[in-house]
Design a protein around this motif. Structure first.
Motif, short mmCIF file in Angstrom:
data_model
loop_
_atom_site.label_atom_id
_atom_site.label_comp_id
_atom_site.label_asym_id
_atom_site.label_seq_id
_atom_site.Cartn_x
_atom_site.Cartn_y
_atom_site.Cartn_z
N ASP A 72 9.67 -11.94 46.94
CA ASP A 72 9.04 -11.91 45.63
C ASP A 72 9.27 -13.21 44.88
O ASP A 72 8.37 -13.71 44.19
CB ASP A 72 9.56 -10.74 44.79
CG ASP A 72 9.06 -9.42 45.32
OD1 ASP A 72 8.25 -9.44 46.24
OD2 ASP A 72 9.48 -8.38 44.79
N LEU A 109 9.23 -4.02 51.41
CA LEU A 109 9.78 -5.37 51.51
C LEU A 109 9.17 -6.37 50.53
O LEU A 109 9.71 -7.45 50.33
CB LEU A 109 9.65 -5.89 52.93
CG LEU A 109 10.75 -5.39 53.87
CD1 LEU A 109 10.59 -5.99 55.24
CD2 LEU A 109 12.13 -5.70 53.31
N ALA A 110 8.04 -6.07 49.98
CA ALA A 110 7.49 -6.93 48.93
C ALA A 110 6.80 -6.03 47.93
O ALA A 110 6.24 -5.00 48.32
CB ALA A 110 6.49 -7.93 49.50
N GLY A 111 6.87 -6.36 46.69
CA GLY A 111 6.27 -5.48 45.70
C GLY A 111 5.56 -6.26 44.60
O GLY A 111 6.02 -7.34 44.22
N PRO A 112 4.46 -5.72 44.13
CA PRO A 112 3.72 -6.43 43.09
C PRO A 112 4.55 -6.61 41.82
O PRO A 112 4.48 -7.65 41.17
CB PRO A 112 2.51 -5.52 42.84
CG PRO A 112 2.86 -4.20 43.41
CD PRO A 112 3.83 -4.45 44.51
N PHE A 113 5.34 -5.60 41.52
CA PHE A 113 6.15 -5.69 40.30
C PHE A 113 7.08 -6.89 40.37
O PHE A 113 7.15 -7.70 39.44
CB PHE A 113 6.97 -4.40 40.15
CG PHE A 113 7.90 -4.39 38.97
CD1 PHE A 113 7.44 -4.00 37.73
CD2 PHE A 113 9.21 -4.81 39.10
CE1 PHE A 113 8.28 -4.01 36.64
CE2 PHE A 113 10.07 -4.82 38.02
CZ PHE A 113 9.59 -4.41 36.78
N ILE A 151 6.88 -9.59 42.24
CA ILE A 151 6.16 -10.88 42.24
C ILE A 151 5.74 -11.24 40.83
O ILE A 151 5.94 -12.36 40.35
CB ILE A 151 4.95 -10.79 43.18
CG1 ILE A 151 5.42 -10.63 44.62
CG2 ILE A 151 4.07 -12.01 43.03
CD1 ILE A 151 4.32 -10.43 45.61
#
Lengths: 288, 821
Positions: A102, A160-164, A166
């Motif tokens: 992120d 493993l990756a989240g919009p929040f 980022i």
């Protein structure tokens, strides 16, 4: 635009803030905190109460006797160590992965002007607006076909990756003065070095906040682990504790003791990361 | 049929944990080999597209990166679609999914101990057979079961009531061929009936439960009312209820009520009052068509009269949940008669000094004894899901027979339920109450076995709630309910279940969505390459790469998949889905319940977003100037409680909102004000939900604001101070503008979360009373996860997405700023 030297001086100066009329303010804050903290206190309190008191109406506020029975039952019977370990592995993997991915993505969005960037950014923000409830079934079918069901990977990978994260890192990095990077570049740092040595340390408070959010929200997550984990030795703590409950009559003592046990690691994580709030900034200053 | 077999082939059998990793590798390898050609062609295609453009620079990292991305993604998707191979499992492993049952001793908290022992015993007598037990949870466990079965990786055996939808789709093995005549005779007829569907039996009945009338004997004694016997009828019931209802402090409102009951979707305890003359609920498509003589309407009116004319039942009870009624009946003890599930018997016995009796539901006045209202029962049993392997099917049946054998059923006494077999005998010796209850339950009836029963039940009970709460007239409620049920039944006729088509279609859908994704990606990379690329661009891609890959695979791909369904009439039970264009969107927009949900969501967001954003900003600004130690303390105090289990927080709120002894109503009473029905008054409930969200400043945003405040150079404050600004002006003119990127972030995330409000509603009101607290995501949850209507759920998600996007763009425009300092 601020001079580099000023940025270096980023420090907390509470001494410069006047402490007039702070009495009222603190009273208000304390009141808010008391309201806020009430459910938590109540949880700990009732977890020590004998079962018959918990069913009393109106609720008994002051208990005559306290018991450790709920904890004894919980800790001696259930594979709670295994569950805690699973929860910990999942949360740690997700937290570390997201902090890295992120912040990288956030950095790219905050600092690099590139074609398609705006579209991509909004696409990622857009995914936050889709209710998870609709994604659960297709995602589950994917996990099934990848043969990941009943492994911890199934619980880790989609997180493993989240919009929040980022979005959060981007917004934070926007507030970092770009003169910092310019200075680094003049000193001969490459892109990666700038990111690792300048951007990440300066972002420490944000990373700490994100780490706390991620760890705790994943620690509490229930539906997805329940769905993709099938056996008692892969269950997470929240799912495992739920298998101890009956349908009709909730076992409040056990429920509260379980919730209390489950919340202890979260306090730990919070305390560990909370130091980074202040330290991070000083570290950034020292590096300069 | 062959299609069916082919599809079920791979999914049905799930590898054991030990071989899973190997399978994963194999899957990837096989998929790669399978599709080398396709992949290669596609690769060449993508290269071809790229090459047509003039290349700039010798080393074009971004082209390389995007190509790699495309290839990785494609391989992954191909593996997803075709990754269903894998070695077959030994047929001797039976996967059994079971819910938590009873604690065997006060010390043991394992609610699966009995099942584990039985499994061990079965395995001992059947060498080479292993039974894999998956421990489900009551919380959302049904969802897990349904989703897994739909994805065809479910268990071999499940427990519970007959899942009609699965039966209609041919997923449940009929068990009657495996039952001997003696066994059939041995089951209580209503128990066997519960598993009968179109003349076949689809499960092995295990135990019975259901609701009966409970009488608080102390209240009977205090009011001097004789306790009726089991032959009581409506007149006796009404007469007793009238006399039991007493106004002790003569303030005009009764303190003790004669009767209380629940009207909740999924709860059948009120049904015997609605079908009092023993009319079995007509099966299938004629639920109300049989009702020409107005039985249900008359009964509903009778119930309404109990509340509004006779005043023998509390006004608000139609809006209560189980816990609310339980507290009044068992703890507060101001309700003399109420229908409860028999689980209440052992629980009431643990209540000190609570004397009670059980009775059947009262018979209608003047009815012959055979026509008495029979209780609605729930029968749990073991069902075997479709097995291709004849041996394994037999083995599963064997296990089911083993688990329902009379000797094992005596242990059901721990659980407070009744055995399904006559030959088990009385498992409650010396327990008069349980024997009475058993008599009532074993002659009970089961709700209609209809695929859409849960939806029919929800529509009807919601209408009943509205009628009983006085929001609607009885006639309107009945006619609204009937027409809604009619619509559901109509819909059910249009979509006879079919298995193969939906499975095939989902494969096609995967391919279509994968193609769309990859096409879009190609387009973007081509567009990127067409422009002048730079080192910055390459690094941007490099930095974005990991996150974007995770996103594409685990978010965008399923999203595309499910969003395509919005334009189809897809449902798990449906025939081959066809493209229906905007039909789903239109029908969702025409649905009044959805519009009500949308309106409620808007109201909720309109209040919660500004209040929470502002309160977080204010609290953070207050905390910020304090000493380090104090700040740490407050940070913890405001943030940590929010992370406590949702259940704990919900319990506290329930207690605060409780109508009779909750803190709020006690406080109102202290000032001489009348209590408010926080969660049961349709006009108030939504505001109570909003209150739960705004009462506490949100912890997360406070933390974020504090981190952002840390990053503001203190020199700016100093400068403002030198200019002679007061604290308020300084805050407004320096702090607030500097926090704009953070405020934008917080406002956006709170907005998104507010439009997706779900947990509070799910736990506190479940959308009721009526539809007063129905919100969009609750609708989506019910439609997607309970009803599997993905077309409609996707359409709703589209609408929600549009609304949130609009709100976000507006906020972005207002709050965006380029920070300069």
């Amino acid at each position: 635009m601020l001079a580099w030297s000023t940025v270096v001086a980023i420090r907390r100066h509470e001494s410069t803030v006047k402490r007039r009329s702070h009495g009222l303010l603190i009273a208000l804050l304390v009141l808010g905190a008391v309201v806020s903290i009430f459910p938590m206190v109540w949880m700990f309190y009732t977890s020590f109460c004998p079962a018959e008191d918990l069913n009393a109406v109106p609720p008994v506020l002051i208990h005559r006797e306290f018991t450790l029975l709920n904890y004894v039952q919980l800790l001696s019977n259930a594979p709670i160590v295994r569950w805690t370990l699973n929860s910990f592995i999942i949360c740690a993997a997700i937290t570390i992965g997201q902090l890295l991915f992120d912040s990288m993505a956030g950095y790219a969005f905050a600092r690099k002007k590139f074609p398609g960037g705006r579209i991509l950014f909004w696409l990622i923000i857009g995914t936050m607006m889709v209710p998870v409830q609709i994604l659960i079934v297709p995602l589950y079918i994917m996990m099934v076909r990848l043969h990941l069901v009943d492994t911890l990977w199934a619980a880790i990978l989609p997180g493993l990756a989240g919009p929040f994260g980022i979005f959060f890192m981007r917004q934070y990095m926007l507030t970092i003065p770009s003169s910092l990077e310019e200075a680094a570049r003049i000193d001969g740092c490459g892109e990666f070095q700038t990111f690792l040595r300048i951007i990440l340390p300066v972002s420490a408070p944000a990373l700490a906040v994100l780490a706390i959010f991620l760890f705790i929200s994943n620690w509490n997550s229930f539906l997805w682990p329940l769905l993709v984990l099938n056996s008692a030795h892969t269950y997470t703590l929240t799912v495992g504790l739920a298998t101890l409950q009956d349908k009709q009559a909730l076992d409040y003592g056990l429920l509260m003791a379980g919730a209390a046990v489950a919340s202890l690691p979260m306090f730990g994580i919070f305390l560990v990361f909370q130091r980074a709030f202040i330290r991070g900034v000083r570290m950034g200053a020292l590096k300069g | 049929m062959s299609q069916v077999m082919r599809y079920s082939n791979g999914f049905q059998h799930f590898p054991r944990p030990m071989t899973r990793l190997r399978n994963l590798c194999q899957t990837f390898l096989v998929a790669r080999m399978h599709n080398t050609k396709v992949g290669f062609e596609s690769g060449r295609f993508s290269v071809g597209v790229v090459r047509e453009r003039p290349l700039q620079g010798s080393l074009d990292t971004s082209t390389f990166l995007s190509c790699t991305l495309v290839v990785v993604l494609f391989l992954f998707l191909v593996a997803t679609v075709f990754g269903c191979g894998g070695p077959k499992q030994r047929p001797q492993t039976i996967k059994l999914w079971e819910f938590p049952r009873w604690r065997e001793t006060a010390d043991s908290i394992d609610r699966f101990a009995w099942m584990k022992r039985q499994i061990a015993a079965f395995e001992a007598t059947h060498p080479g057979v292993s039974v894999e037990l998956t421990e489900l949870t009551w919380e959302r466990g049904e969802d897990k079961k349904r989703i897994a079965i739909a994805a065809r990786v479910g268990p071999d055996m499940i427990t519970g009531m007959l899942p009609v939808e699965l039966v209609e789709r041919g997923l449940v093995e009929p068990a009657d061929e495996y039952m001997t005549l003696e066994e059939r005779e041995d089951f209580f007829p209503p128990a066997l009936d519960a598993f009968r569907y179109q003349e076949r039996i689809y499960g092995w009945p295990w135990y019975l439960t259901g609701s009966v009338m409970f009488l608080n004997l102390d209240l009977f004694a205090q009011a001097g009312v004789p306790v009726p016997d089991a032959t009581w009828d409506d007149n006796t019931f009404l007469e007793s209820a009238r006399r039991l209802t007493r106004d002790l402090d003569s303030d005009g409102a009764p303190n003790v009520y004669g009767f209380g009951f629940l009207v909740r979707p999924g709860d059948t305890s009120v049904w015997p009052f609605l079908y009092p003359d023993g009319v079995r609920l007509p099966l299938n498509h004629s639920l109300f068509e049989n009702d020409r003589n107005g039985t249900a309407e008359a009964s509903l009116r009778r119930l309404a009269e109990l509340i509004h004319r006779e005043h023998v039942a509390p006004v608000q009870c139609a809006g209560w949940d189980t816990e609310a009624l339980w507290q009044r009946f068992a703890n507060h003890r101001d309700i003399a008669m109420a229908p409860w599930g028999i689980w209440a018997i052992p629980k009431l016995r643990t209540m000190p000094g609570f004397r009670f009796a059980v009775l059947p539901y009262p018979a209608p006045a003047g009815a012959r004894s055979v026509e008495r209202a029979s209780a609605f029962i729930g029968t749990a049993g073991f069902m075997i899901l479709r097995q291709r392997d004849e041996d394994k099917r037999e083995l599963c049946m064997e296990l089911a027979r083993f688990l329902t054998r009379p000797e094992a059923q005596t242990d059901l006494a721990h659980y407070g339920v009744f055995p399904s077999r006559k030959s088990t005998g009385n498992i409650y010796p010396d327990d008069e109450l349980m024997v009475q209850a058993q008599e009532i339950i074993t002659s009970g009836q089961t709700v209609p076995r209809h695929r859409l029963w849960a939806r029919i039940d929800e529509k009807l009970q919601r209408e009943f709630q509205l009628a009983l709460l006085g929001e609607k007239s009885v006639e309107t409620a009945i006619s609204d309910g009937t027409s809604q049920v009619g619509k559901i039944l109509e819909q059910a006729k249009e979509q006879p279940p079919s298995e193969s088509a939906s499975a095939r279609q989902s494969g096609t859908l995967v391919l279509v969505s994968a193609t769309l994704l990859i096409g879009g990606l190609l387009f973007v990379s081509a567009a990127v390459v067409a422009r002048k690329s730079s080192a910055a661009l390459a690094f941007a891609w490099l930095f974005l790469c990991p996150a974007v890959i995770v996103f594409l695979i685990f978010l965008l791909f399923p999203l595309c998949w499910v969003m395509l369904l919005a334009f189809q009439n897809y449902s798990l039970a449906g025939v081959s889905p066809a493209w229906t264009g905007l039909e789903n969107l239109k029908s969702v927009l025409r649905e009044p319940v959805f519009m009500k949900a949308a309106f409620n969501t808007l109201v909720y967001a309109a209040v919660v977003v500004p209040v929470n954003t502002f309160s977080a900003l204010v609290v953070a600004s207050f905390i910020y100037p304090l000493s380090d130690r104090a700040r740490a303390l407050f940070r913890g105090a405001y943030y940590l409680p929010g992370v406590a289990s949702v259940l704990v927080i919900a319990m506290v709120w329930r207690w605060l909102f409780n109508e009779s002894f909750g803190l709020f109503n006690t406080a109102l009473g202290f000032f001489g004000l009348p209590g408010i029905r926080w969660l049961t008054d349709p006009g108030v409930a939504l505001w109570s939900i909003i209150l739960t969200s705004v009462a506490r400043p949100p912890g997360g945003p406070i933390l974020i604001y504090l981190a952002a405040l840390d990053a503001i150079p203190t020199s700016l404050f100093d400068a403002a101070e030198i200019d002679g600004a007061g604290p308020v002006r300084k805050w407004w003119h320096v702090t607030v503008p500097l926090l704009r990127p953070t405020t934008l972030f917080i406002a956006l995330t709170i907005t998104i979360a507010a439009f997706q409000v779900f947990a509070q509603v799910f736990i506190l009101t479940d959308g009721g009373p009526g539809y007063a607290t129905e919100v969009i995501v609750h609708r989506i949850y019910t439609t997607a996860i309970r009803d599997f209507e993905f077309g409609a759920a996707s359409a709703m998600s589209f609408i929600l997405f549009g609304v949130i996007m609009l709100a976000s763009i507006v906020q972005y425009r207002f709050l965006r700023s380029e920070v300069q300092y």
